[in-house]
Structures are given as structure tokens and as C-alpha cells.
Design a protein around this motif. Structure first.
Motif, short mmCIF file in Angstrom:
data_model
loop_
_atom_site.label_atom_id
_atom_site.label_comp_id
_atom_site.label_asym_id
_atom_site.label_seq_id
_atom_site.Cartn_x
_atom_site.Cartn_y
_atom_site.Cartn_z
N MET A 59 0.85 -1.34 0.15
CA MET A 59 0.17 0.10 0.01
C MET A 59 1.00 1.19 -0.11
O MET A 59 1.90 1.21 0.64
CB MET A 59 -0.87 0.01 1.34
N LYS A 60 0.24 2.36 -0.70
CA LYS A 60 0.90 3.60 -0.82
C LYS A 60 0.10 4.72 -0.19
O LYS A 60 -1.05 4.48 -0.38
CB LYS A 60 1.38 3.54 -2.21
N THR A 61 0.61 5.57 0.27
CA THR A 61 -0.04 6.92 0.77
C THR A 61 0.29 8.16 0.15
O THR A 61 1.69 8.49 0.05
CB THR A 61 0.05 7.24 2.26
N GLU A 62 -0.82 8.85 -0.43
CA GLU A 62 -0.26 10.15 -1.19
C GLU A 62 -1.03 11.18 -0.09
O GLU A 62 -2.12 11.29 -0.05
CB GLU A 62 -0.76 10.14 -2.45
N LYS A 63 -0.13 12.41 -0.10
CA LYS A 63 -0.86 13.50 0.74
C LYS A 63 -0.79 14.47 -0.33
O LYS A 63 0.29 14.82 -0.79
CB LYS A 63 0.10 13.78 1.89
N ILE A 64 -1.75 15.11 -0.86
CA ILE A 64 -1.83 16.18 -1.90
C ILE A 64 -2.49 17.38 -1.19
O ILE A 64 -3.68 17.31 -0.77
CB ILE A 64 -2.49 15.37 -3.24
N ILE A 65 -1.95 18.34 -1.43
CA ILE A 65 -2.73 19.74 -1.03
C ILE A 65 -3.30 20.09 -2.31
O ILE A 65 -2.56 20.48 -3.47
CB ILE A 65 -1.38 20.66 -0.60
N ILE A 66 -4.61 20.42 -2.14
CA ILE A 66 -5.34 21.00 -3.51
C ILE A 66 -5.75 22.42 -3.35
O ILE A 66 -5.72 22.99 -2.09
CB ILE A 66 -6.38 20.12 -3.66
N ALA A 67 -6.17 23.01 -4.25
CA ALA A 67 -6.79 24.05 -4.46
C ALA A 67 -8.49 23.99 -4.42
O ALA A 67 -8.75 22.89 -4.92
CB ALA A 67 -6.46 24.99 -5.51
N ASN A 68 -9.28 24.88 -3.93
CA ASN A 68 -10.99 25.04 -4.27
C ASN A 68 -11.74 24.29 -3.19
O ASN A 68 -12.87 23.96 -3.39
CB ASN A 68 -11.09 24.71 -5.47
N LEU A 69 -11.03 23.56 -2.27
CA LEU A 69 -11.79 22.78 -1.40
C LEU A 69 -12.27 23.91 -0.44
O LEU A 69 -11.86 24.61 0.19
CB LEU A 69 -10.88 22.04 -0.63
N LYS A 70 -13.80 23.62 -0.55
CA LYS A 70 -14.46 24.51 0.42
C LYS A 70 -15.46 23.95 1.52
O LYS A 70 -15.58 24.60 2.45
CB LYS A 70 -15.44 25.43 -0.60
N CYS A 71 -16.01 22.72 1.35
CA CYS A 71 -17.05 22.16 1.98
C CYS A 71 -17.16 20.83 2.10
O CYS A 71 -16.51 20.03 1.46
CB CYS A 71 -18.39 22.91 1.97
N GLY A 72 -18.07 20.11 2.88
CA GLY A 72 -18.49 18.83 2.78
C GLY A 72 -18.98 18.38 1.54
O GLY A 72 -18.69 16.97 1.23
N GLY A 73 -19.60 19.00 0.64
CA GLY A 73 -19.76 18.71 -0.66
C GLY A 73 -18.62 18.43 -1.71
O GLY A 73 -18.60 17.43 -2.27
#
Length: 91
Positions: free
Chosen positions: A1-15
Motif C-alpha cells: 500500500m502507498k499513501t499520497e498526501k496532496i494539497i489542493i486548491a478550491n476545497l470549500k466544504c463537505g460537498g
């Protein structure tokens, strides 16, 4: 198994979270997806054979590019549409 941690843009809410999870879990070999709304982070746990690029391409197609990518108006609009779809799916 491999784990990726990715920082993203535009994340706003539970939706947004719902849309991202559903989208990434469609990738064959994806085991788990966790979203950290406060830190704009996606943590994807998957089989070793999935390339990070496949994950980031899927995020990009949903309107959530990596924080280091250009984040133009089209991506921002895609993220709002994905967010609304995610909110509807949470009902």
C-alpha cells in the motif's frame, strides 16, 4: 500500500469532500480517501501500481488542482459545480 498526501486548491466544504471521495474511489486500486478541509489536503491510500499523476489528474478534472498548479477561472467553476453535486449527494 502507498499513501499520497496532496494539497489542493478550491476545497470549500463537505460537498467538495463527497465529490472528491467518490471520484477518487472510482480509481481501481484506491483503498481509502480522507479529506482535511482545514488544511486543503487529500490523503489517498492505494495499491502501489497507481501513479500519483493519475490521482492528481482526477482531482484536476473535478476542479481541485494541486495547490502548486495554475488555478484559473475554469477550474474554480468546475469546483463549484462539483461542490453542488456533492451537496446534493449528501442529502
Amino acid at each position: 500500500m502507498k499513501t499520497e498526501k496532496i494539497i489542493i486548491a478550491n476545497l470549500k466544504c463537505g460537498g467538495c469532500e463527497t465529490t472528491i471521495k467518490k471520484g477518487l474511489l472510482k480509481i481501481e486500486g484506491m483503498t481509502s480517501v480522507k479529506i482535511d478541509n482545514e488544511n486543503d489536503t487529500v490523503i489517498a491510500i492505494h495499491d502501489d501500481n497507481i501513479a500519483r499523476e493519475k490521482i492528481t489528474n482526477k482531482l484536476h478534472s473535478l476542479g481541485y488542482p494541486e495547490a502548486t498548479e495554475e488555478n484559473g477561472l475554469l477550474l474554480q467553476l468546475k469546483s463549484y459545480a462539483s461542490c453542488m453535486i456533492g451537496k446534493i449527494n449528501n442529502l
